[in-house]
Design a protein around this motif. Structure first.
Motif, short mmCIF file in Angstrom:
data_model
loop_
_atom_site.label_atom_id
_atom_site.label_comp_id
_atom_site.label_asym_id
_atom_site.label_seq_id
_atom_site.Cartn_x
_atom_site.Cartn_y
_atom_site.Cartn_z
N HIS A 243 95.70 125.70 89.76
CA HIS A 243 94.99 125.69 88.50
C HIS A 243 95.94 125.17 87.29
CE1 HIS A 243 92.23 127.63 85.44
NE2 HIS A 243 93.53 128.15 84.76
N HIS B 262 95.20 121.89 84.83
CA HIS B 262 95.39 121.73 83.30
C HIS B 262 95.97 120.42 82.75
CE1 HIS B 262 93.46 125.29 81.57
NE2 HIS B 262 94.00 126.24 82.29
N ASP C 296 89.33 126.97 80.47
CA ASP C 296 89.31 126.84 82.00
C ASP C 296 87.87 126.10 82.05
OD1 ASP C 296 91.47 127.89 82.68
OD2 ASP C 296 90.84 129.92 82.99
N GLU D 208 85.75 125.90 89.96
CA GLU D 208 86.76 126.65 89.12
C GLU D 208 86.42 128.11 88.99
OE1 GLU D 208 89.77 126.94 87.91
OE2 GLU D 208 89.36 128.69 86.53
#
Ligand code: KG4
Ligand code: ZN
Length: 338
Positions: free
Chosen positions: A113, A117, A307, A11
């Motif tokens: 992304h 989550h 994140d 990430e």
């Protein structure tokens, strides 16, 4: 029984460089290098972020592999964040992942992304996971969405912000209060003990399931500018009450729309995700609502709210099972949608 895959997740969409190793749905390691440098500038500086990713990526991946107690030959696939995010930041993670996959002769997997989550809820924690279909309130520094989740791969955004994101509302309000970046966790901290009704700020009137936070920010700015003119120590003297009232206003906007979404869809499985889901007031208010309305609420562990690469690795796992592999021609996209 077939052996579960081991996947390396990468990430690098904003200002955290992260690498994780997952075995099946179980996280073996989740390393995060947070870039402190941005707090000096009151926000993420894209150029500095990509440089820091470049410095951090190899040590972070090395540590993740070591912590997981595996060797790099054990890894079956590499999953990376393709977007949305800052392009320079995304380029570091994607270039690394592509080179790694090619060098080791293993498949490459692209991950969205925002979907990641949501999928962080499926990391094996030994507890119940949301049942399909469920609604997810995804609230981060760049996005505010209500997502209808039909499966691990089929998701529709049914509400979104027309201007600022909820995390941005926290961070911009914190900046007005002269707090460091990122201000969300600081507002959360100083709000404890403050009076949520001490100050009233403007409330947006946005139809359907969409959100708006820019009017609230302007209303906070004017209130504080006026008050500081009369009393230069206004912020210091009222910090707790200001933080509590601001937090109350932002959380109320979120709660109102999630209630509307529950009413409109009839879905009573609700999850939250993204950095703002770490907010203690949002968590407790949602829990109250869930208890009152007999809703099943799923709240991620703190470390999977902001994140992290564990959420990229779990997303990669589901794509691995479907053999949904990417080619070396894939490129990152700053505004990737789903
Ligand atoms: O998901 P995330 O780590 O990064 C993005 O994808 O944007 O979210 C970061 C956002 C920031 O705006 C930060 O201030 C906010 O999440 N945040 C919080 C809290 N912890 C992080 N906002 C309110 N309360 C918190 N406890
Ligand atoms: Zn995020």
């Amino acid at each position: 029984m077939p052996k579960e895959p081991i996947i390396l997740g990468i990430e690098s969409s904003c200002d955290d460089t992260s690498a994780a190793i997952i075995y099946g749905r179980r996280i073996l390691s989740n390393e995060i290098a947070t870039q402190e440098i941005h707090s000096l500038y009151g926000g993420v500086v894209p150029e500095l972020a990509s440089r820091a990713h470049q410095q951090n990526i190899i040590p972070v991946v090395d540590t993740a592999i070591r912590e997981a107690n595996i060797s790099k030959e054990d890894i079956d696939a590499v999953a990376f964040t393709q977007g949305p995010g800052l392009l320079g930041s995304l380029l570091v993670g994607s270039s690394f992942a592509k080179a790694y996959a090619m060098g080791m002769g293993i498949p490459l997997i692209t991950v969205n992304h925002m979907q990641a989550h949501i999928l962080s809820h499926f990391i094996d924690e030994g507890k119940a996971v949301p049942k399909f279909p469920f609604l997810c309130l995804t609230v981060s520094g760049g996005h505010t969405q209500i997502v209808r989740v039909e499966s691990h791969s089929n998701m529709q955004v049914i509400g979104t912000t027309i201007d600022d994101a909820a995390g941005e509302a926290f961070d911009k309000s914190a900046k007005i209060l002269q707090l460091a970046y990122p201000g969300g966790p600081l507002i959360d901290k100083y709000a404890r003990g403050g009076n949520i009704h001490a100050f009233k700020f403007g409330k947006p009137k946005i139809k359907d399931l969409d959100f708006s936070f820019s009017g609230l920010k302007t209303s906070i700015l004017y209130k504080i500018q006026d008050s500081v003119q009369k009393n230069p120590k206004f912020i210091q003297e009222h910090l707790g009450d200001l933080c509590a009232s601001i937090q109350y206003s932002i959380v109320n906007i979120l709660l109102e729309k999630i209630q509307k979404a529950i009413y409109k869809t009839g879905i009573k499985e609700i999850a939250i995700a993204g950095g703002v889901s770490a907010n203690s007031f949002l968590r407790s208010e949602l829990q109250k609502l869930a208890d009152e309305k007999k809703i099943n609420l799923y709240i991620p562990k703190f470390e999977y709210c902001t994140d992290n690469a564990a959420m990229i690795a779990i997303s990669g796992y589901f794509k691995y099972l479907e053999k949904e592999f990417a080619s070396q021609n894939e490129v990152p996209s700053a505004s990737l949608s789903f």
